[in-house]
Design a protein around this motif. Structure first.
Motif, PDB file in Angstrom:
ATOM      1  N   LYS A  98       0.887  -1.257  -0.076  1.00  0.00           N
ATOM      2  CA  LYS A  98       0.097  -0.127   0.035  1.00  0.00           C
ATOM      3  C   LYS A  98       0.733   1.245  -0.010  1.00  0.00           C
ATOM      4  O   LYS A  98       0.448   2.289  -0.511  1.00  0.00           O
ATOM      5  N   ALA A 102       1.025   3.943  -3.066  1.00  0.00           N
ATOM      6  CA  ALA A 102       0.693   5.462  -2.755  1.00  0.00           C
ATOM      7  C   ALA A 102       1.654   6.573  -2.818  1.00  0.00           C
ATOM      8  O   ALA A 102       1.582   7.716  -3.273  1.00  0.00           O
ATOM      9  N   SER A 103       2.745   5.958  -2.571  1.00  0.00           N
ATOM     10  CA  SER A 103       4.009   6.949  -2.362  1.00  0.00           C
ATOM     11  C   SER A 103       5.533   5.974  -2.913  1.00  0.00           C
ATOM     12  O   SER A 103       6.191   5.622  -2.045  1.00  0.00           O
ATOM     13  N   LEU A 109       3.715   6.249   4.169  1.00  0.00           N
ATOM     14  CA  LEU A 109       2.242   6.730   4.416  1.00  0.00           C
ATOM     15  C   LEU A 109       2.289   7.641   5.654  1.00  0.00           C
ATOM     16  O   LEU A 109       2.809   7.147   6.576  1.00  0.00           O
TER      17      LEU A 109
END
Length: 261
Positions: A98, A102-103, A109
């Motif tokens: 995840k 996302a990054s 995160l």
């Protein structure tokens, strides 16, 4: 949806043909087991579905769209050797997918986004029975626990297709039976198609909705050297196994499995 269409696929390395004219339709939510002798191209076929290898000829489609030429989050994979990060905890291993999606530069995160992702990861870790080991590292886990972690790591991305390359072959029989029960439950509860390579025929017929055999069919000596395997058998399991539905004949073995059952 997660249907796969493989049309007239060949895989060659120079003059060596590894896979010859593979055509198969894999329906959405199926659980397909690939069997056959060592070296017949089963893992190569799985790597093509993952995007690590490209077919020499033919077409591979997912839901009618050409398969991306690189691995992506729509396809999860679990290998026989525990594919987890040794420097990350159980929670960190499940979160990393995840975070990287996302990054991709920082791999982290923050704030509400991290809290939400962590909650989702903890729920999935509990689902595979590792809630007591959130802060442990892979070296502190047994083989069966590491494969549970690898499954959670793959499922956190909600893949359309889960690819399994002999993931349970190194486990002791008792642990393997527990993982089989877990795998059935995960397949019933998650909207995904599963394609598994295995040498264990009992495992294939215990888990799959279809068993597909790869085999070299050419008998002439000069052909054996050059030509590879193709599909020789496509065996549907009876009574049928349908994702999310209990079997009328064997509900205790082929239906959704609940915690504690």
């Amino acid at each position: 949806m997660s249907a796969l269409t493989i049309e007239n696929v060949w895989k060659e390395y120079g003059d060596q043909i590894v896979l010859e004219d593979i055509s198969i339709e894999i329906e959405s939510r199926a659980f397909v087991a690939l069997v056959g002798p060592s070296g017949c191209g089963k893992t190569t076929f799985l790597r093509m579905l993952l995007g690590q290898e490209q077919q020499t000829r033919g077409t591979i489609l997912i839901d009618g769209t050409p398969l991306p030429r690189e691995p992506g989050p729509d396809r999860g994979v679990v290998f026989q050797r525990y594919s987890v990060f040794p420097h990350l905890t159980v929670l960190g291993n499940v979160l990393i997918g995840k975070e990287m999606l996302a990054s991709p530069y920082s791999g982290r995160l923050f704030g509400a986004a991290r809290k939400q992702a962590a909650e989702e990861a903890r729920a999935l870790i509990a689902e595979v029975g590792l809630e007591h080991a959130l802060d442990k590292y892979p070296a502190q886990l047994s083989g069966g626990m590491q494969q549970r972690l690898a499954l959670a790591q793959a499922l956190i991305m909600k893949p359309k297709v889960l690819l399994l390359d002999e993931p349970f072959g190194a486990l002791d029989p008792g642990i393997r039976a527990e993982i089989h029960t877990l795998m059935k439950r995960l397949w019933h509860e998650n909207p995904m198609t599963v394609v598994m390579v295995t040498h264990d025929m009992r495992e294939a017929f215990t888990l799959a909705t279809r068993v597909i055999a790869f085999e070299r069919l050419r008998d002439r000596p000069e052909e054996k050297i050059r030509y590879g395997a193709t599909i020789s058998r496509d065996i549907p399991i009876w009574p049928p196994r349908i994702a999310g539905m209990a079997s009328l004949i064997r509900p205790d073995r082929d239906g959704p499995v609940t915690q504690g059952q």
